[in-house]
Design an enzyme around this catalytic site. Structure first.
Site, PDB file in Angstrom:
ATOM      1  N   GLY A  14      16.968 -61.890  48.893  1.00  0.00           N
ATOM      2  CA  GLY A  14      15.547 -61.707  49.189  1.00  0.00           C
ATOM      3  C   GLY A  14      14.643 -62.447  48.219  1.00  0.00           C
ATOM      4  O   GLY A  14      13.618 -63.009  48.612  1.00  0.00           O
ATOM      5  N   THR A  15      15.005 -62.444  46.965  1.00  0.00           N
ATOM      6  CA  THR A  15      14.166 -63.089  45.951  1.00  0.00           C
ATOM      7  C   THR A  15      14.033 -64.579  46.239  1.00  0.00           C
ATOM      8  O   THR A  15      12.926 -65.133  46.227  1.00  0.00           O
ATOM      9  CB  THR A  15      14.757 -62.852  44.547  1.00  0.00           C
ATOM     10  OG1 THR A  15      14.812 -61.435  44.330  1.00  0.00           O
ATOM     11  CG2 THR A  15      13.935 -63.508  43.465  1.00  0.00           C
ATOM     12  N   ASN A  17       8.778 -51.268  49.500  1.00  0.00           N
ATOM     13  CA  ASN A  17      10.046 -50.810  48.937  1.00  0.00           C
ATOM     14  C   ASN A  17       9.925 -49.507  48.150  1.00  0.00           C
ATOM     15  O   ASN A  17      10.903 -48.816  47.932  1.00  0.00           O
ATOM     16  CB  ASN A  17      10.671 -51.893  48.054  1.00  0.00           C
ATOM     17  CG  ASN A  17       9.698 -52.485  47.075  1.00  0.00           C
ATOM     18  OD1 ASN A  17       8.684 -53.046  47.455  1.00  0.00           O
ATOM     19  ND2 ASN A  17       9.998 -52.350  45.798  1.00  0.00           N
ATOM     20  N   GLN A  40      13.329 -54.688  53.070  1.00  0.00           N
ATOM     21  CA  GLN A  40      13.612 -53.259  53.258  1.00  0.00           C
ATOM     22  C   GLN A  40      13.728 -52.882  54.732  1.00  0.00           C
ATOM     23  O   GLN A  40      14.128 -51.765  55.047  1.00  0.00           O
ATOM     24  CB  GLN A  40      12.505 -52.408  52.608  1.00  0.00           C
ATOM     25  CG  GLN A  40      12.485 -52.469  51.101  1.00  0.00           C
ATOM     26  CD  GLN A  40      13.688 -51.777  50.457  1.00  0.00           C
ATOM     27  OE1 GLN A  40      14.328 -50.920  51.048  1.00  0.00           O
ATOM     28  NE2 GLN A  40      13.996 -52.163  49.231  1.00  0.00           N
ATOM     29  N   HIS A  49      22.316 -56.967  51.052  1.00  0.00           N
ATOM     30  CA  HIS A  49      22.783 -55.716  50.443  1.00  0.00           C
ATOM     31  C   HIS A  49      21.943 -54.500  50.785  1.00  0.00           C
ATOM     32  O   HIS A  49      22.262 -53.390  50.375  1.00  0.00           O
ATOM     33  CB  HIS A  49      22.935 -55.885  48.923  1.00  0.00           C
ATOM     34  CG  HIS A  49      21.655 -55.993  48.151  1.00  0.00           C
ATOM     35  ND1 HIS A  49      21.187 -54.960  47.391  1.00  0.00           N
ATOM     36  CD2 HIS A  49      20.765 -56.994  48.019  1.00  0.00           C
ATOM     37  CE1 HIS A  49      20.057 -55.347  46.798  1.00  0.00           C
ATOM     38  NE2 HIS A  49      19.783 -56.578  47.164  1.00  0.00           N
ATOM     39  N   THR A 105      26.659 -75.409  48.077  1.00  0.00           N
ATOM     40  CA  THR A 105      27.820 -75.036  48.896  1.00  0.00           C
ATOM     41  C   THR A 105      27.612 -73.649  49.475  1.00  0.00           C
ATOM     42  O   THR A 105      27.190 -72.726  48.762  1.00  0.00           O
ATOM     43  CB  THR A 105      29.090 -75.064  48.019  1.00  0.00           C
ATOM     44  OG1 THR A 105      29.234 -76.394  47.517  1.00  0.00           O
ATOM     45  CG2 THR A 105      30.330 -74.680  48.815  1.00  0.00           C
ATOM     46  N   CYS A 139      13.882 -52.641  40.489  1.00  0.00           N
ATOM     47  CA  CYS A 139      13.525 -53.685  39.540  1.00  0.00           C
ATOM     48  C   CYS A 139      12.553 -53.157  38.491  1.00  0.00           C
ATOM     49  O   CYS A 139      12.500 -53.639  37.380  1.00  0.00           O
ATOM     50  CB  CYS A 139      12.902 -54.865  40.261  1.00  0.00           C
ATOM     51  SG  CYS A 139      13.691 -55.160  41.833  1.00  0.00           S
TER      52      CYS A 139
HETATM   53  C1  LIG Z   1      10.731 -55.660  49.336  1.00  0.00           C
HETATM   54  C2  LIG Z   1      11.745 -56.419  48.535  1.00  0.00           C
HETATM   55  N1  LIG Z   1      11.648 -57.759  48.438  1.00  0.00           N
HETATM   56  C3  LIG Z   1      12.540 -58.482  47.747  1.00  0.00           C
HETATM   57  C4  LIG Z   1      13.603 -57.895  47.117  1.00  0.00           C
HETATM   58  C5  LIG Z   1      14.585 -58.738  46.372  1.00  0.00           C
HETATM   59  O1  LIG Z   1      15.753 -58.865  47.123  1.00  0.00           O
HETATM   60  P1  LIG Z   1      17.130 -59.318  46.446  1.00  0.00           P
HETATM   61  O2  LIG Z   1      17.627 -58.156  45.680  1.00  0.00           O
HETATM   62  O3  LIG Z   1      18.036 -59.650  47.596  1.00  0.00           O
HETATM   63  O4  LIG Z   1      16.836 -60.513  45.626  1.00  0.00           O
HETATM   64  C6  LIG Z   1      13.735 -56.502  47.159  1.00  0.00           C
HETATM   65  C7  LIG Z   1      14.823 -55.822  46.429  1.00  0.00           C
HETATM   66  O5  LIG Z   1      14.767 -54.667  46.132  1.00  0.00           O
HETATM   67  C8  LIG Z   1      12.789 -55.743  47.914  1.00  0.00           C
HETATM   68  O6  LIG Z   1      12.878 -54.420  48.002  1.00  0.00           O
END
Ligand SMILES: Cc1ncc(COP(=O)(O)O)c(C=O)c1O
Length: 396
Positions: free
Chosen positions: A83-84, A163, A191, A213, A249, A337
């Site tokens: 996600g990041t 989240n 989410q 995940h 890759t 986080c």
């Molecule tokens: C709303 C939201 N965006 C982005 C992320 C980041 O995702 P990732 O852990 O796959 O980098 C999260 C992770 O908790 C999230 O809740």
């Protein structure tokens, strides 16, 4: 302590896991589908020899499955590291690609840091960012967005669901306003993907981020959906993978796992939403009935099926989490986080919660594995712990 589902190892049976927004347990079927791609079918799918064919086909199937869950075309799906990366790519990619049209971006004030910190980076690069305020229930009002739109706005990013507090946003109304003004609409669906229906075309979504995940898939793999014919410069430069848009890759086992998790999520979505929402409502009702001076955060109905978020007056959230942990209950004070950092959450500040309430924040997030018995044990345990902490504070 609750006896969870039978047949699992004791440490899992004795734990009540209510932190599914942080991450989920990977499904056994997902693992089984991934396993051959580590030591047996390990070829690089970019290779041309026959041995690479199976990996190539597996990636193709995963792309189809990832797309099907949101009514997208497989060619609109790009695999990323999570996600990041998808959020970073969407924001930086659009900013760089369309800077000649304008340098203004709008995001909600309650976005994940993957979006907010990317915005801060873009501000340092000369872009201007508007952080939209939200209502008390966490909603972005379409009228607020309308007023914030400018002729030089190139991108609006509002998450599907928050989240921390789980509030779902009125995506179709928001994207309509964005498109009227000729800008692009990105949504962080990390989410929500696999937890609520997300028909990208009906909702007017141009770009969407998701992560494996959070839906019973592996960590370290995600997708960026990018609408067909949309120009988007790459974030990572290098090889020609992902049609020249995302170098590196391919993480074949991870991608295969993502695809399987997406397929499974699609098969069970309506029943799962109904069952988990009912359990969530039972949890919310029990906690509010049992524990005085407690406030539910977020919208009462328009929230993720598995999200319950409370604030307990006169409670230190961290003490609560430690005592819950001692009872085998895994919970969170907010986002994974942010935990560990003692600053009050930017989300709770944005919905206007005073500090004395925001300090006592607790997020409980359910999955399809959560049982009613676990919910009852959790509500009862919480009542006892909150009572004890409040007594200690007041003194004899
Ligand atoms: C709303 C939201 N965006 C982005 C992320 C980041 O995702 P990732 O852990 O796959 O980098 C999260 C992770 O908790 C999230 O809740």
């Amino acid at each position: 302590m609750a006896e969870g589902s039978g047949g699992m190892e004791p440490s899992i049976r004795n734990r009540i896991y209510l932190d599914n927004a942080a991450t989920t347990r990977m499904k056994e079927e997902v693992l089984q589908e991934m396993l051959p791609f580590f030591c047996e079918t390990y070829a690089n799918p970019s290779a041309i020899y026959g041995f690479a064919g199976e990996a190539k086909r597996a990636v193709r199937l995963a792309r189809e499955r990832a797309a099907a869950l949101i009514g997208a075309k497989p060619t609109e799906i790009y695999f990323t590291s999570g996600g990041t990366e998808s959020d970073n790519w969407a924001l930086r990619g659009v900013a760089e690609t369309y800077a000649d049209r304008g340098r203004h971006i709008i995001v909600s004030a309650i976005e994940h840091h993957a979006v907010l910190h990317t915005c801060q980076y873009l501000e340092r690069q000369g872009f201007s960012v508007t952080y939209l305020p939200v209502e008390e229930d966490g909603k972005v009002m379409p009228g607020t967005l309308k007023r914030a739109m400018r002729p030089d706005t190139i991108l609006v990013s509002v998450m599907v669901a928050n989240n921390e507090i789980g509030t779902l946003q009125p995506l179709a109304a928001l994207s309509g306003i964005v498109h009227e003004k000729g800008a692009l609409f990105h949504t962080d669906a990390v989410q929500a993907y696999g937890h609520v229906p997300l028909p990208v075309q009906e909702l007017g979504i141009d770009l969407l981020s998701a992560s494996g995940h959070k839906l019973g898939g592996p960590k370290g793999v995600g997708i960026l959906y990018c609408r067909e014919n949309l120009r988007l410069l790459p974030l990572l430069h290098g090889g020609a993978q992902e049609r020249g848009r995302r170098a590196g890759t391919l993480n074949v086992p991870g991608i295969v796992g993502f695809g399987k998790a997406a397929e499974l999520a699609g098969e069970t979505l309506p029943e799962r939403m109904e069952r988990i929402s009912a359990l969530r409502d039972h949890l919310i009702d029990s906690v509010l009935a049992k524990i005085p001076d407690t406030r539910l955060s977020g919208h009462r109905q328009d929230r993720l099926p598995g999200n319950a978020h409370f604030c307990f007056r006169d409670i230190e959230g961290e003490s609560l989490l430690i005592l819950l942990d001692q009872q085998g209950i895994c919970a969170s004070g907010g986002s994974a986080c942010a935990s560990g950092a003692s600053e009050p959450s930017h989300v709770l500040a944005a919905i206007g919660l005073p500090n004395d309430l925001a300090r006592g924040a607790l997020r409980l997030t359910l999955s399809e594995e959560t049982t009613r018995e676990e919910i009852d044990v959790t509500a009862e345990t919480l009542k006892e712990i909150v009572g004890r902490l409040r007594e200690m504070k007041v003194g004899p």
